[in-house]
Enzyme design. Structure first.
Site, PDB file in Angstrom:
ATOM      1  CB  THR A  42      46.422  41.490  -5.599  1.00 39.56           C
ATOM      2  OG1 THR A  42      47.540  40.627  -5.350  1.00 39.56           O
ATOM      3  CG2 THR A  42      46.131  41.508  -7.094  1.00 39.56           C
ATOM      4  CB  CYS A  43      42.217  44.407  -4.217  1.00 42.17           C
ATOM      5  SG  CYS A  43      40.805  45.487  -4.527  1.00 42.17           S
ATOM      6  CB  CYS A  48      39.875  45.464  -7.718  1.00 41.59           C
ATOM      7  SG  CYS A  48      40.076  43.865  -6.962  1.00 41.59           S
ATOM      8  CE  LYS A  51      39.148  45.325 -12.848  1.00 41.58           C
ATOM      9  NZ  LYS A  51      39.239  43.883 -12.654  1.00 41.58           N
ATOM     10  CE1 TYR A 177      39.645  38.672 -12.472  1.00 40.92           C
ATOM     11  CE2 TYR A 177      39.634  36.288 -12.401  1.00 40.92           C
ATOM     12  CZ  TYR A 177      39.980  37.499 -11.835  1.00 40.92           C
ATOM     13  OH  TYR A 177      40.678  37.526 -10.656  1.00 40.92           O
ATOM     14  CD  GLU A 181      38.466  42.203 -15.450  1.00 38.98           C
ATOM     15  OE1 GLU A 181      37.409  42.173 -14.805  1.00 38.98           O
ATOM     16  OE2 GLU A 181      39.593  42.221 -14.897  1.00 38.98           O
ATOM     17  CG  ASP A 314      43.327  36.052  -4.225  1.00 43.41           C
ATOM     18  OD1 ASP A 314      42.114  35.967  -3.943  1.00 43.41           O
ATOM     19  OD2 ASP A 314      43.786  36.930  -4.976  1.00 43.41           O
ATOM     20  CG  LEU A 320      42.022  33.448  -6.487  1.00 44.59           C
ATOM     21  CD1 LEU A 320      41.420  32.069  -6.285  1.00 44.59           C
ATOM     22  CD2 LEU A 320      43.177  33.359  -7.468  1.00 44.59           C
ATOM     23  NE  ARG A 330      34.909  43.689   7.117  1.00 38.71           N
ATOM     24  CZ  ARG A 330      34.431  44.547   6.221  1.00 38.71           C
ATOM     25  NH1 ARG A 330      33.308  44.255   5.564  1.00 38.71           N
ATOM     26  NH2 ARG A 330      35.061  45.682   5.976  1.00 38.71           N
ATOM     27  CG  HIS A 450      10.518  52.328 -19.725  1.00 41.48           C
ATOM     28  ND1 HIS A 450      11.013  51.357 -20.570  1.00 41.48           N
ATOM     29  CD2 HIS A 450      10.047  53.319 -20.520  1.00 41.48           C
ATOM     30  CE1 HIS A 450      10.836  51.733 -21.822  1.00 41.48           C
ATOM     31  NE2 HIS A 450      10.248  52.934 -21.821  1.00 41.48           N
ATOM     32  CD  GLU A 455      12.485  48.710 -19.062  1.00 45.20           C
ATOM     33  OE1 GLU A 455      11.251  48.627 -18.901  1.00 45.20           O
ATOM     34  OE2 GLU A 455      13.052  49.668 -19.624  1.00 45.20           O
TER      35      GLU A 455
END
Length: 461
Positions: A42-43, A48, A51, A177, A181, A314, A320, A330, A450, A455
């Site tokens: 999917t990613c 991801c 998207k 989300y 998005e 997932d 997810l 891993r 800055h 900050e």
């Protein structure tokens, strides 16, 4: 039929499955991976990566809107979705090839086809019977289309990436989300967007984030309909009408939609892999409660209830997120093949970004969660609300909101939340600090950079 035996067989070539197979191979295991679609899951293909490219396109559109105050004049700016789609799809094909080369380089055998269990440690793929001592189910999840009249006329996030023309008027159903998005992207690119939310927007997130996002999305022109539920969808000459119910009010009709997009949750991809032949149990309550289609139950080590059969990513319904699946994959390979029997993923304090407009960054507890666990009197909350310097000369102002949730008496930071431009890129470093147990004093002892929005996190009083 042909037979093959492996130390590890991974079903699913998404982020988690690929990471697990490659790590196992690097530790000396004879590993194979089964995938029936494009590598990356999917990613890479429908999540991801495409998207984020669309998010960047929307940011370009926002820059065009803001350019006047910076002295630029662009009177004839045009957007062509086909050009963007072609470029985006070409890049994704490149990633697919990279994943294939990585498997070859690491010595993982790719078996192209659809895997079906014929027993706890036996899988049938095409004309081949494959056996393995260890099997990982990493088949991911897919978007849900609700069971209601006319729902078939809508698309999901998968269909969003197939669009070749920018829709004039869009209804997006959902409050999570993915919904926010895609709503932000389409709105910035020029679509008239309505967001239909069953309850409230971004419900699991800190209240500051959900309220601020709703305000900014409304300010940007998105129409948000909360406590609103779609009952029926009609199609007439290519135009969609949504019959909705708002709270306890009589049914209403939202008319003239070019596109209806469902973003109401995801369902585990387990319906056609012969899970019943393994003895693996599925959560009876169901992570997705629409139709009882549950996600696979695993323990903290990603073990199912069948010996040497695991599930990750997932398909388990836990966090997810792509990096979570990669890390879990891993860790699992390291535990099984790397002589580290206690290796497992720590699911606490996982930083998360929502690529909304403006973006959200969050790590640790929400204020509600912290109050429930520790009690309000044991917390000290810090807030900062301001307009970033970027908007000093723009006609439209987008505010930034930040919150630190600290636990007394040491003021350990147990929650950090931000919404505003740059939130996506500033969160990773703060995620490291919170994972290490940073206190408010640690934040205060860091000299500010800055002028930046970030900050504010080290100068809050």
């Amino acid at each position: 039929a042909k037979r093959a035996a492996f130390d590890l067989l991974v079903i699913g070539g998404g982020s988690g499955g690929l990471a697990c197979a490659r790590k196992a191979a690097s530790l000396g295991a004879k590993a194979a991976l089964v995938e029936c679609n494009r590598l990356g899951g999917t990613c890479v293909n429908l999540g991801c990566i495409p998207k984020k490219i669309m998010y960047y396109a929307a940011k370009h559109a926002e820059c065009v809107e803001n350019q006047g105050g910076y002295g630029f004049s662009c009177s004839d700016v045009k957007f062509d979705l086909v050009t963007l789609k072609n470029s985006r799809d070409a890049y994704i094909r490149k990633l697919n090839d990279i994943y294939l080369r990585n498997l070859e380089k690491d010595g993982v055998e790719l078996i192209e086809g659809h895997a079906t269990f014929t027993g706890p440690h036996k899988v049938h793929v095409n004309d081949k019977h494959v056996t393995a001592e260890h099997i990982v189910i990493a088949t991911g999840a897919s978007p849900i289309v609700p069971n209601l009249p006319g729902a078939k006329y809508g698309i999901t996030s998968d269909g969003f990436f197939a669009l070749e023309h920018l829709p004039k008027k869009v209804a997006i159903v959902g409050g999570g989300y993915i919904a926010v998005e895609l709503a932000g992207i389409l709105n910035a690119l020029g679509s008239d967007v309505s967001l239909v939310v069953r309850h409230t927007l971004m419900k699991p997130f800190d209240e500051m984030l959900s309220k601020s996002l709703a305000e900014e999305m409304t300010h940007a022109g998105i129409k948000i309909h909360t406590s609103c539920q779609v009952k029926e969808v009609n199609k007439n000459e290519g135009v969609l009408s949504l019959h909705v119910q708002r709270g306890g009010c009589p049914d209403d009709v939202m008319e003239g939609m070019d596109v209806l997009l469902w973003a109401v949750g995801r369902r585990a991809n387990i319906g056609d892999i012969g899970l019943d032949k393994t003895g693996v149990k599925v959560d009876g309550h169901g992570f997705i409660k629409v139709d009882g289609h549950g996600f696979i139950k695993v323990d903290e080590y990603d073990n199912t209830e069948v010996h040497n059969v695991y599930a990750l990513g997932d398909v388990t319904g836990r966090k997810l997120l792509t990096p979570v699946a990669i890390a879990a994959g891993r860790k699992l390979a390291t535990r099984v093949f790397g002589n580290q029997p206690s290796a497992k993923l720590d699911y606490s304090n996982i930083p998360t970004v929502v690529f909304s407009h403006p973006p959200i960054g969050t790590v640790g507890m929400t204020q509600e969660e912290a109050e429930h666990k520790y009690g309000y009197n044991n917390l000290k909350i810090y807030r900062s609300d301001f307009t970033p310097l970027y908007h000093a000369v723009t006609s439209r102002k987008v505010k930034c909101h930040m919150k630190l949730i600290t636990l007394l008496p040491q003021e350990q930071v147990v929650g950090l939340h931000v919404i505003g431009d740059g939130a996506d890129e500033m969160l990773q470093g703060f995620g490291v600090a919170i994972k290490m147990g940073a206190t408010k004093a640690d934040f205060d002892n860091c000299v500010a950079i800055h002028p930046t929005s970030a900050e504010e996190f080290v100068t809050m009083k």
